[in-house]
Design an enzyme around this catalytic site. Structure first.
Site, mmCIF file in Angstrom:
data_model
loop_
_atom_site.group_PDB
_atom_site.id
_atom_site.type_symbol
_atom_site.label_atom_id
_atom_site.label_comp_id
_atom_site.label_asym_id
_atom_site.label_seq_id
_atom_site.Cartn_x
_atom_site.Cartn_y
_atom_site.Cartn_z
ATOM 1 N N ASN A 12 -6.803 33.552 -48.287
ATOM 2 C CA ASN A 12 -7.550 33.230 -47.067
ATOM 3 C C ASN A 12 -7.902 31.746 -47.110
ATOM 4 O O ASN A 12 -8.779 31.332 -47.867
ATOM 5 C CB ASN A 12 -8.822 34.106 -47.041
ATOM 6 C CG ASN A 12 -9.779 33.716 -45.930
ATOM 7 O OD1 ASN A 12 -9.427 32.957 -45.034
ATOM 8 N ND2 ASN A 12 -10.994 34.240 -45.995
ATOM 9 N N GLY B 132 -17.142 32.150 -52.927
ATOM 10 C CA GLY B 132 -17.279 30.697 -52.967
ATOM 11 C C GLY B 132 -18.364 30.201 -53.912
ATOM 12 O O GLY B 132 -18.718 29.029 -53.891
ATOM 13 N N SER C 215 -14.586 34.580 -55.618
ATOM 14 C CA SER C 215 -14.428 33.692 -56.784
ATOM 15 C C SER C 215 -13.344 34.135 -57.758
ATOM 16 O O SER C 215 -13.473 33.943 -58.974
ATOM 17 C CB SER C 215 -15.774 33.509 -57.509
ATOM 18 O OG SER C 215 -16.699 32.881 -56.646
ATOM 19 N N LYS D 73 -9.286 30.015 -44.894
ATOM 20 C CA LYS D 73 -10.496 29.703 -44.093
ATOM 21 C C LYS D 73 -10.190 28.495 -43.188
ATOM 22 O O LYS D 73 -9.023 28.267 -42.873
ATOM 23 C CB LYS D 73 -11.705 29.487 -44.998
ATOM 24 C CG LYS D 73 -11.836 30.624 -46.014
ATOM 25 C CD LYS D 73 -13.142 30.653 -46.730
ATOM 26 C CE LYS D 73 -13.131 31.837 -47.700
ATOM 27 N NZ LYS D 73 -14.421 32.074 -48.323
ATOM 28 N N GLU E 193 -15.568 42.472 -50.849
ATOM 29 C CA GLU E 193 -15.963 41.109 -51.202
ATOM 30 C C GLU E 193 -17.484 40.996 -51.166
ATOM 31 O O GLU E 193 -18.065 40.779 -50.096
ATOM 32 C CB GLU E 193 -15.383 40.115 -50.196
ATOM 33 C CG GLU E 193 -13.873 40.141 -50.099
ATOM 34 C CD GLU E 193 -13.337 38.840 -49.532
ATOM 35 O OE1 GLU E 193 -12.677 38.126 -50.283
ATOM 36 O OE2 GLU E 193 -13.601 38.540 -48.363
ATOM 37 N N GLU F 222 -17.961 35.912 -43.630
ATOM 38 C CA GLU F 222 -18.382 34.694 -42.920
ATOM 39 C C GLU F 222 -18.460 34.950 -41.420
ATOM 40 O O GLU F 222 -19.245 34.332 -40.708
ATOM 41 C CB GLU F 222 -17.436 33.535 -43.266
ATOM 42 C CG GLU F 222 -17.735 33.005 -44.662
ATOM 43 C CD GLU F 222 -16.545 32.509 -45.445
ATOM 44 O OE1 GLU F 222 -15.500 32.195 -44.847
ATOM 45 O OE2 GLU F 222 -16.656 32.447 -46.688
ATOM 46 N N HIS G 22 -14.389 39.616 -42.103
ATOM 47 C CA HIS G 22 -14.758 38.739 -43.221
ATOM 48 C C HIS G 22 -16.262 38.453 -43.159
ATOM 49 O O HIS G 22 -16.827 38.289 -42.082
ATOM 50 C CB HIS G 22 -13.963 37.432 -43.179
ATOM 51 C CG HIS G 22 -14.144 36.658 -44.441
ATOM 52 N ND1 HIS G 22 -15.247 35.864 -44.656
ATOM 53 C CD2 HIS G 22 -13.408 36.614 -45.583
ATOM 54 C CE1 HIS G 22 -15.161 35.353 -45.881
ATOM 55 N NE2 HIS G 22 -14.057 35.792 -46.456
HETATM 56 P P1 PGA Z 1 -13.486 32.682 -52.646
HETATM 57 O O1 PGA Z 1 -13.435 33.394 -51.201
HETATM 58 O O2 PGA Z 1 -12.263 33.141 -53.405
HETATM 59 O O3 PGA Z 1 -13.454 31.210 -52.341
HETATM 60 O O4 PGA Z 1 -14.741 33.121 -53.306
HETATM 61 C C1 PGA Z 1 -12.971 34.708 -51.052
HETATM 62 C C2 PGA Z 1 -12.974 35.085 -49.588
HETATM 63 O O5 PGA Z 1 -13.885 34.678 -48.866
HETATM 64 O O6 PGA Z 1 -12.069 35.806 -49.123
#
Ligand code: PGA
Length: 248
Positions: free
Chosen positions: A10, A171, A211, A12, A165, A97, A95
């Protein structure tokens, strides 16, 4: 039942024409394992670019978001038909976010998921709890609520991959431990057995996200309910290939 290992990337809202071309060119030069299904999700503006540049037969392309209605007067939205027209076969939905920053509801996410599936896309459905929810001991309740909104209106889960997740792990560099992730994945699968039936629950891939990187991915190797990863930050880097190869 053997579930095919799956790695999603992803991107983003990251990247430019030049940096995304470099990521795809790097993937093109790699000897990727045939048995791993890989889906990269660039910003929608670059889907066309990635579809055209990608030369890897096991790498597919996905959108990061989709609308719950057909093409029409919905300024700023992206419809499933356009995603397919651009050559992508997948989309993310739900997601964290989008759940937390854009305030998308469980119901809206479920409708998007259904619309996407009904119109030929496969879906990576993201679920997961916040830190407060985890501290209150309601992780499974939150995941169940997010899944139930979808299972209420979607009965065929053959084109759905679930990505667990935990929001606190995204992140932050603080991945869930493989044991903790396995425990939650097992509970998620047990919940799915009750809602979509044993056969579908056993066939549905449940990815871990938050992460994941080129080093820690291998630590999840022997966890029976972890069927792959959804990767954010590390999917923009060469170490993404190590994650794809982490089950070898
Ligand atoms: P990250 O994000 O690997 O940067 O923690 C995972 C995601 O949001 O799908």
């Amino acid at each position: 039942m053997a579930r095919q290992f799956f790695v999603g990337g992803n991107f983003k809202a990251n990247g430019t024409k030049s940096s995304i071309t470099q990521i795809v060119e790097n993937l093109n030069t790699q000897d990727l394992p045939k048995e791993v299904e890989v889906v990269v999700c660039p910003p929608s503006l670059y889907i066309d670019l990635v579809v055209k540049e990608n030369k890897q037969p096991t790498v597919q392309v996905g959108a990061q978001n989709v609308f719950n209605k057909p093409c029409g007067a919905f300024t700023g939205e992206l419809c499933a038909e356009q995603i397919l027209d651009a050559g992508a076969k997948w989309t993310l939905t739900g997601h964290s976010e989008r759940r937390t920053i854009i305030k998308e509801s469980d119901e809206f996410i479920a409708e998007k998921t259904k619309y996407a599936l009904d119109h030929g896309l496969s879906v990576i459905l993201c679920i997961g709890e916040t830190l407060e929810e985890r501290k209150s001991g309601i992780t499974l309740q939150v995941c169940a609520r997010q899944l139930d909104a979808v299972s209420k209106i979607v009965s065929d889960w053959s084109k759905v991959v679930v990505a667990y997740e935990p929001v606190w792990a995204i992140g932050t560099g603080l991945a869930a431990t493989p044991d903790d992730a396995q425990e939650t994945h097992k509970e998620i699968r047990e919940h799915l057995v009750k809602t979509i039936g044993k056969d579908q629950a056993e066939a549905t891939r449940i990815l871990y996200g938050g992460s994941v990187n080129g080093k820690n991915a291998v630590e999840f190797k022997d966890k029976p309910d972890i069927d792959g990863f959804l990767v954010g930050g590390a999917s923009l880097k060469p170490e993404f290939v190590n994650i794809i190869k982490s089950r070898l």
